[in-house]
Design an enzyme around this catalytic site. Structure first.
Site, PDB file in Angstrom:
ATOM      1  N   GLY A  49       0.814  -1.219   0.000  1.00  0.00           N
ATOM      2  CA  GLY A  49       0.000   0.000   0.000  1.00  0.00           C
ATOM      3  C   GLY A  49       0.844   1.263   0.000  1.00  0.00           C
ATOM      4  O   GLY A  49       0.551   2.225  -0.713  1.00  0.00           O
ATOM      5  N   CYS A  50       1.903   1.262   0.787  1.00  0.00           N
ATOM      6  CA  CYS A  50       2.756   2.444   0.878  1.00  0.00           C
ATOM      7  C   CYS A  50       3.520   2.665  -0.425  1.00  0.00           C
ATOM      8  O   CYS A  50       3.732   3.804  -0.839  1.00  0.00           O
ATOM      9  CB  CYS A  50       3.704   2.316   2.069  1.00  0.00           C
ATOM     10  SG  CYS A  50       2.805   2.277   3.637  1.00  0.00           S
TER      11      CYS A  50
END
Length: 155
Positions: A49-50
């Site tokens: 996600g990051c």
């Protein structure tokens, strides 16, 4: 305690790596007065996600206002940040907050839950700070895929 729109942005001095700061610079929020500043708090370097969120910012970099100072912020150390910056060619600096002073002062160090386990971690949040040092806008719990479009609307 969570920081809200209109509040004075909590000041900090912290280690930073990346664009304009080299491998072991330092940044103080108070030194950035006079500029709009965006603090993008994210949980962890090089996680799916990051990475999605960071690469979206990277890919849209030319479309973002050049007078806005954008920083990623996580509790990862500078060594981890440098690997993330290099691997993903990130055009913006990453602030290291391993002692959690910044994430706690902005109210984004929270209890999280995954697969039934509770743990403490950084809530994905973005703060836009006006040139006078006040919180102008806040994005909380934003999906990594939707973050860029929401940020562009604020800027």
């Amino acid at each position: 305690m969570k920081v809200n729109v209109g509040d004075e942005a909590p000041d900090f001095t912290a280690p930073v790596a990346g664009e304009g700061y080299g491998e072991d610079g330092s940044v103080a929020l108070s030194d950035l007065r006079g500029s709009r500043v965006v603090l993008v708090f994210y949980p962890k370097d090089r996680t799916p996600g990051c990475t999605t969120q960071a690469c979206a910012l990277r890919d849209a970099w030319k479309d973002l206002p050049s007078d806005v100072r954008i920083f990623g912020v996580s509790v990862d150390d500078l060594k981890s940040h440098l690997k993330f910056i290099e691997k993903e060619s990130l055009p913006y600096p990453l602030i290291s907050d391993p002692e959690r002073k910044i994430v706690e002062s902005y109210g984004v160090w929270v209890e999280k839950s995954m697969y039934g386990k509770k743990f403490m971690g950084t809530q994905r949040s973005t703060f836009v700070i006006d040139p006078a040092g006040k919180i102008e806008s806040v994005l909380e719990k934003v999906s990594p895929k939707k973050h860029l479009e929401l940020l562009k609307e604020l800027l």
